[in-house]
Design a protein around this motif. Structure first.
Motif, PDB file in Angstrom:
ATOM      1  N   VAL A   1       0.829  -1.195   0.000  1.00 14.36           N
ATOM      2  CA  VAL A   1       0.000   0.000   0.000  1.00 14.36           C
ATOM      3  C   VAL A   1       0.868   1.251   0.000  1.00 14.36           C
ATOM      4  O   VAL A   1       0.603   2.207  -0.725  1.00 14.36           O
TER       5      VAL A   1
ATOM      6  N   ASN B   1      -7.175   0.758  -2.674  1.00 11.66           N
ATOM      7  CA  ASN B   1      -6.876   1.296  -1.345  1.00 11.66           C
ATOM      8  C   ASN B   1      -6.768   2.818  -1.338  1.00 11.66           C
ATOM      9  O   ASN B   1      -7.209   3.467  -0.394  1.00 11.66           O
TER      10      ASN B   1
ATOM     11  N   PHE C   1      -2.206   4.862   6.014  1.00 13.48           N
ATOM     12  CA  PHE C   1      -2.383   3.439   5.771  1.00 13.48           C
ATOM     13  C   PHE C   1      -2.013   2.604   6.987  1.00 13.48           C
ATOM     14  O   PHE C   1      -2.570   1.536   7.196  1.00 13.48           O
TER      15      PHE C   1
END
Length: 128
Positions: free
Chosen positions: A7, A76, A123
């Motif tokens: 991510v 994401n 994240f």
């Protein structure tokens, strides 16, 4: 941990790439190298060619990039923007060091590290 690293890598890639280059036809070969070339990414975000990137240009580019990434299965970033609607404003503010409402090429180059750290925090909180 691998998910987190993926991510973060995607988030950094999104910051470095230009939306216009990413969206262009790959057969033409345009858009390649934008990840390694901040000048190219900056130029593509600067839609009106005035040598600076406004907050609107920045937000449009980043939202378009998030959409393109989501289409390829990496959603994401799009989810982060949806969950934290002020995230793009924070990213822009972190990069706009002289607070004139625009990003210069130098601010963009140096600000990428600041926004990368911001995205890591976002994240990291999502993964916990």
């Amino acid at each position: 941990m691998i998910r987190f690293a993926s991510v973060v890598a995607l988030a950094f890639g999104f910051l470095s790439l230009s939306v216009v280059g990413f969206a262009q036809d790959e057969k033409k070969g345009k858009g390649k190298g934008a990840l390694a070339d901040p000048e190219m990414a900056f130029k593509r975000m600067d839609e009106n060619g005035d040598g600076k990137v406004s907050k609107e240009e920045f937000k449009k580019a980043q939202n378009t990039m998030a959409e393109k990434m989501a289409e390829k299965g990496f959603d994401n970033l799009k989810k982060a923007f949806t969950d934290k609607p002020d995230l793009l404003d924070k990213m822009f503010a972190a990069m706009d060091t002289n607070k004139d409402g625009y990003l210069s090429l130098e601010e963009f180059k140096t600000g990428r590290e600041k926004t990368r750290e911001l995205m890591k925090d976002v994240f990291k909180k999502k993964d916990n």
